[in-house]
Scaffold this motif. Structure first.
Motif, short mmCIF file in Angstrom:
data_model
loop_
_atom_site.label_atom_id
_atom_site.label_comp_id
_atom_site.label_asym_id
_atom_site.label_seq_id
_atom_site.Cartn_x
_atom_site.Cartn_y
_atom_site.Cartn_z
N ALA A 139 44.33 -11.20 -6.98
CA ALA A 139 45.24 -12.17 -7.60
C ALA A 139 45.48 -11.84 -9.07
O ALA A 139 46.55 -12.14 -9.60
N LEU A 140 44.52 -11.21 -9.71
CA LEU A 140 44.64 -10.85 -11.13
C LEU A 140 45.17 -9.42 -11.31
O LEU A 140 45.20 -8.91 -12.41
N ASP A 141 45.55 -8.77 -10.21
CA ASP A 141 46.07 -7.41 -10.21
C ASP A 141 45.06 -6.42 -10.79
O ASP A 141 45.41 -5.49 -11.49
N MET A 142 43.80 -6.66 -10.47
CA MET A 142 42.73 -5.76 -10.90
C MET A 142 42.29 -4.90 -9.71
O MET A 142 42.48 -5.29 -8.57
N ARG B 134 45.68 -15.19 2.61
CA ARG B 134 45.90 -15.13 1.16
C ARG B 134 45.99 -13.70 0.64
O ARG B 134 46.90 -13.38 -0.13
N PRO B 135 45.07 -12.80 1.05
CA PRO B 135 45.23 -11.41 0.60
C PRO B 135 46.57 -10.79 1.02
O PRO B 135 47.20 -10.09 0.24
N MET B 136 47.01 -11.06 2.24
CA MET B 136 48.28 -10.48 2.70
C MET B 136 49.45 -11.00 1.88
O MET B 136 50.38 -10.25 1.57
N THR C 223 41.12 -6.15 7.49
CA THR C 223 42.32 -6.47 8.27
C THR C 223 43.59 -6.32 7.43
O THR C 223 44.53 -5.66 7.88
N PRO C 224 43.67 -6.87 6.22
CA PRO C 224 44.85 -6.62 5.40
C PRO C 224 45.07 -5.12 5.13
O PRO C 224 46.21 -4.65 5.15
N PHE C 225 43.98 -4.38 4.92
CA PHE C 225 44.12 -2.94 4.70
C PHE C 225 44.73 -2.27 5.94
O PHE C 225 45.60 -1.40 5.83
N MET D 221 51.70 -8.27 -0.04
CA MET D 221 53.12 -8.08 0.32
C MET D 221 54.04 -8.39 -0.85
O MET D 221 55.18 -7.94 -0.88
N GLY D 222 53.56 -9.15 -1.81
CA GLY D 222 54.37 -9.47 -2.99
C GLY D 222 54.17 -8.52 -4.15
O GLY D 222 54.90 -8.57 -5.14
N ARG D 223 53.20 -7.62 -4.04
CA ARG D 223 52.91 -6.70 -5.14
C ARG D 223 54.01 -5.64 -5.29
O ARG D 223 54.80 -5.41 -4.38
#
Length: 135
Positions: free
Chosen positions: A2-5, A43-45, A12-14, A49-51
């Motif tokens: 969430a902090l782009d770190m 939440r991770p997805m 699963t998201p990977f 997907m928005g990055r």
């Protein structure tokens, strides 16, 4: 995330990102609907997907079991990633014909005909949703 770190991405998201890359699914400028808000998948997805970058650059709507008018939201989606854990939740009438559907929801459903006494069922009503695919 969430902090782009720099961080580890849950498995699963990977895997979903890998699937999108390998099949070269265009995500830039697409409307992605994520169904389920768990810390492991939903939440991770939505963040991934928005990055910036590929896969990403998608406009993301995060939905869950209390989302009102979810049918209205999903019928506008170019990509749907579902991780709700409700068997056969996503019906054919909830998606548009050319949408990309990724089902990572799993639920054990009793099945007396199975040796184990259950079968694993996803969130997507696969039998009917698969008939909408026109590729």
């Amino acid at each position: 995330m969430a902090l782009d770190m720099t961080t580890f991405i849950p498995a699963t998201p990977f895997g979903i990102l890998e699937l999108l890359e390998r099949y070269n699914v265009e995500t830039s400028g697409k409307h992605t609907v994520v169904i389920g808000r768990s810390h492991i998948v939903g939440r991770p997805m939505s963040i991934l997907m928005g990055r910036k970058g590929f896969p990403g650059n998608s406009t993301v709507t995060l939905t869950h079991s209390h989302t009102k008018n979810i049918n209205q939201i999903t019928t506008q989606a170019d990509i749907i990633i579902t991780a709700l854990g409700v068997p056969n939740y996503l019906k054919a009438e909830m998606i548009k014909d050319d949408a990309v559907i990724i089902d990572v929801g799993i639920t054990r459903v009793p099945d007396e005909t199975s040796e184990k006494g259950y079968k694993i069922t996803g969130d997507v009503d696969f039998e009917n949703v698969s008939k909408k695919h026109h590729t």
